[in-house]
Design a protein around this motif. Structure first.
Motif, PDB file in Angstrom:
ATOM      1  N   LEU A 270       0.832  -1.203   0.000  1.00 11.38           N
ATOM      2  CA  LEU A 270       0.000   0.000   0.000  1.00 11.38           C
ATOM      3  C   LEU A 270       0.868   1.255   0.000  1.00 11.38           C
ATOM      4  O   LEU A 270       0.525   2.267  -0.640  1.00 11.38           O
ATOM      5  CB  LEU A 270      -0.924   0.000   1.212  1.00 11.38           C
ATOM      6  CG  LEU A 270      -1.892   1.183   1.333  1.00 11.38           C
ATOM      7  CD1 LEU A 270      -2.833   1.232   0.144  1.00 11.38           C
ATOM      8  CD2 LEU A 270      -2.682   1.112   2.633  1.00 11.38           C
ATOM      9  N   HIS A 273       2.070   2.142  -3.463  1.00  8.94           N
ATOM     10  CA  HIS A 273       1.030   2.865  -4.203  1.00  8.94           C
ATOM     11  C   HIS A 273       0.907   4.305  -3.722  1.00  8.94           C
ATOM     12  O   HIS A 273       0.754   5.235  -4.527  1.00  8.94           O
ATOM     13  CB  HIS A 273      -0.300   2.128  -4.042  1.00  8.94           C
ATOM     14  CG  HIS A 273      -1.458   2.840  -4.666  1.00  8.94           C
ATOM     15  ND1 HIS A 273      -1.664   2.907  -6.030  1.00  8.94           N
ATOM     16  CD2 HIS A 273      -2.479   3.546  -4.103  1.00  8.94           C
ATOM     17  CE1 HIS A 273      -2.757   3.601  -6.287  1.00  8.94           C
ATOM     18  NE2 HIS A 273      -3.261   4.011  -5.140  1.00  8.94           N
ATOM     19  N   CYS A 304      -3.484   5.375   5.543  1.00  5.71           N
ATOM     20  CA  CYS A 304      -3.695   3.960   5.841  1.00  5.71           C
ATOM     21  C   CYS A 304      -4.675   3.724   6.984  1.00  5.71           C
ATOM     22  O   CYS A 304      -5.024   2.571   7.266  1.00  5.71           O
ATOM     23  CB  CYS A 304      -2.362   3.296   6.155  1.00  5.71           C
ATOM     24  SG  CYS A 304      -1.541   3.917   7.646  1.00  5.71           S
ATOM     25  N   ARG A 326      -7.614   0.686  -3.169  1.00  4.92           N
ATOM     26  CA  ARG A 326      -6.473   1.588  -3.389  1.00  4.92           C
ATOM     27  C   ARG A 326      -6.858   2.780  -4.255  1.00  4.92           C
ATOM     28  O   ARG A 326      -6.463   3.919  -3.977  1.00  4.92           O
ATOM     29  CB  ARG A 326      -5.326   0.817  -4.020  1.00  4.92           C
ATOM     30  CG  ARG A 326      -4.684  -0.185  -3.080  1.00  4.92           C
ATOM     31  CD  ARG A 326      -3.379  -0.702  -3.627  1.00  4.92           C
ATOM     32  NE  ARG A 326      -3.558  -1.427  -4.881  1.00  4.92           N
ATOM     33  CZ  ARG A 326      -2.580  -1.902  -5.615  1.00  4.92           C
ATOM     34  NH1 ARG A 326      -1.315  -1.718  -5.239  1.00  4.92           N
ATOM     35  NH2 ARG A 326      -2.828  -2.570  -6.733  1.00  4.92           N
ATOM     36  N   SER A 330      -6.920   6.744  -3.151  1.00  2.66           N
ATOM     37  CA  SER A 330      -6.217   7.771  -3.938  1.00  2.66           C
ATOM     38  C   SER A 330      -7.147   8.917  -4.287  1.00  2.66           C
ATOM     39  O   SER A 330      -6.769  10.092  -4.209  1.00  2.66           O
ATOM     40  CB  SER A 330      -5.637   7.143  -5.197  1.00  2.66           C
ATOM     41  OG  SER A 330      -4.764   6.081  -4.884  1.00  2.66           O
TER      42      SER A 330
END
Length: 578
Positions: A270, A273, A304, A326, A330
């Motif tokens: 994660l 990314h 997170c 994800r 974003s």
């Protein structure tokens, strides 16, 4: 050298070039310039020198010893000489021992008196390190005095000087000797006619400024071997962020609870990314990896947190989030990364306060897809603005008037003071404009008015395209006498009703105001505001003639807040109103 390359991605070519030079036949003077990531470059140089100092004798016949000197900390020649000598021998002054500098075994000699004593100190250091590394310090320079267990043929010194642009300001007399230090050492040893006949010295300058801006005049310094550090690419910055996360996750225990540790090893995928998203947003504005690390440290715990809140005891630690999660994270956090860039890059807030102020709600992923983004975007209250308002609210009334007068003096041009603050004997009485009759055959009044209106609008169109607003240019300097005069005009116009005076004592208008602006308290308030960094003293320290020059350091929003507290129409007093 391989270990140094892993920690600094993108510095492969630079490390190979500098490492090859220093380990074989280095030039006497090297100049390194980095305008983007100066701190990262210093770390790469230090890591490279540590690896070169550990090279075995079979790979490099010369034993390398280096010294790093910061021109900001070494603001005198004594401090500079002491830092070089102590760093070369690895000596650290101890407070309990009286902070004594390194001294040779044969006597208590000071190596920091002048350049001549510094050269004697380099010779003593070379003599000490040669004996330490197994090279005899006898009188024969041809190698007859070498010991059998000697692994090195010579000792090489590398002196790295950081922030050389500050050295030009504080110690300009050291620039030429440092650039020609190898020549000075060779001539010094030739005059002494003693061993060693050759002392290998390389001086490395590291700066954000080009050599042409630091070069001494009249060609006193030789041309350096120039190394220009290229700007880091986006891939290198992403790799640097990921390697930093790996270092933090390895430092923390892998068995720690993931709910309390945002740098848990299971969140590595994660974070990769997240690092890509962060660079996509911020790389167009800043290329310094250290600044991006600072922004990532402020935004990553909140990024997170929604995923960690959804984990339970049955969720495996090595599970990776889905692509849909994800992409949704974003989309939700992209606006907040831009807000973090605007607040953290100029240090309007620190990373901890910004992270607490922009912490996402607990049920962010369970919200509707349209409501989460509006929840995260919040109005930002900068730390600097909060402190300014809190400090200005407690200022005395006279200090507030002084700040407002300073802002007007820094914003308005000096030629506009009479027009903005001047008062005549009777403001209602105006000079009537004389109108002349047009003769026969001449242009009518309507045609004259149309002509002047067209000419005036055309001139304003030309001037407006060239003139930049003073708010965009920033505050200008002003003399203390001019600010005191503006202060008197403000007090006379806006502070008369709040005064409690006996009118029999003052017979003329403005007499009380002249007495107030001449008090010692006004000038002491100027000194106090300068110590609070609300005013900046711009006059040189050695200037004795003329009034002192100042510059206002408050923003337009702060000046508008002061004007509202003092009931002053600020926009009516600005030459270029908002």
């Amino acid at each position: 050298m391989v270990d140094a390359l892993r920690a600094f991605p993108g510095y492969d070519h630079f490390s190979y070039e500098l490492g090859t030079l220093l380990s074989t036949h280095p030039p006497p003077f090297i100049y390194i310039q980095d305008t983007e990531a100066f701190t990262i470059t210093l770390g790469a140089i230090d890591a490279l020198l540590r690896d070169l100092a550990k090279i075995s004798p079979s790979e490099c016949p010369s034993k390398l010893h280096y010294a790093r000197v910061d021109s900001v900390a070494c603001f005198t020649s004594r401090l500079f000489y002491e830092s070089v000598i102590n760093s070369l021998v690895g000596w650290e002054p101890d407070w309990e021992d009286g902070c004594e500098n390194w001294a040779a075994a044969e006597g208590d000699v000071r190596w920091n008196e002048n350049l001549d004593s510094f050269l004697h100190g380099l010779r003593a250091v070379h003599h000490h390190l040669c004996r330490k590394n197994g090279v005899s310090a006898g009188s024969s320079p041809k190698g007859k005095g070498k010991q059998i267990d000697s692994g090195y043929d010579n000792v090489r010194f590398v002196i790295v000087v950081e922030h050389v642009e500050r050295l030009k300001e504080t110690l300009p007399e050291l620039l030429v000797p440092l650039t020609r230090l190898a020549e000075l050492v060779r001539m010094f040893l030739a005059l002494l006619d003693c061993f060693p006949a050759r002392l290998d010295v390389c001086v490395v300058f590291v700066s954000q400024v080009g050599w042409q801006d630091i070069r001494p005049p009249l060609g006193a310094s030789p041309d350096p071997y120039y190394i220009d550090i290229r700007s880091p690419s986006k891939e290198n910055v992403v790799q640097s962020l990921i390697s930093n996360f790996a270092a933090l996750s390895s430092a923390s225990s892998s068995t720690s609870d993931i709910r309390t540790n945002p740098y848990h090893p299971s969140l590595t995928s994660l974070y990769e990314h997240f690092a890509t998203v962060l660079c996509d947003v911020c790389f167009s504005f800043i290329h310094d990896p250290q600044e991006l690390h600072y922004i990532a440290a402020a935004r990553w715990p909140g990024f997170c947190k929604p995923l960690i809140d959804q984990m339970d005891d049955d969720t495996p630690l090595n599970s990776t989030p889905s692509e849909d999660v994800r992409m949704r994270l974003s989309k939700l956090f992209n606006p907040t990364i831009t807000a973090a860039l605007h607040a953290l890059l100029p240090r309007l807030m620190n990373a901890t306060d910004w992270a607490l102020a922009n912490e996402p709600p607990a049920d962010l992923l369970s919200m509707s897809r349209g409501g989460g983004s509006t929840t995260l975007v919040r109005p930002q209250t900068t730390q600097a603005g909060h402190h300014d308002q809190a400090g200005i609210a407690g200022l005395p009334r006279m200090a507030k008037f002084i700040l407002l007068a300073s802002f007007l003096a820094s914003t308005n041009p000096p030629k506009s003071d009479i027009r903005m603050f001047g008062r005549g004997l009777d403001e209602k009485k105006r000079k009537r404009r004389v109108m002349k009759k047009a003769g026969k055959g001449g242009p009518s009044k309507v045609s004259k008015c149309l002509f002047f209106v067209f000419a005036f609008s055309l001139s304003n169109l030309v001037l407006d395209s060239d003139i930049v607003s003073q708010r965009l240019l920033g505050p200008t300097t002003f003399a203390l006498d001019r600010m005191i005069a503006i202060l008197g005009a403000l007090l006379e116009e806006n502070d008369v009703e709040s005064r409690v005076i006996s009118y029999g004592t003052f017979n003329f208008a403005g007499e009380y105001t002249d007495m107030e602006i001449g008090r010692v308290g006004v000038f002491s308030s100027v000194v106090e505001l300068t110590s609070m960094r609300l005013l900046h003293w711009t006059s040189p320290a050695d200037r004795l003639d003329g009034p002192p020059q100042f510059k206002c350091a408050i923003s337009y929003e702060t000046a508008l807040l002061l004007a509202k507290q003092l009931n002053v129409a600020l926009n009516d007093l600005l030459w270029d109103p908002v």
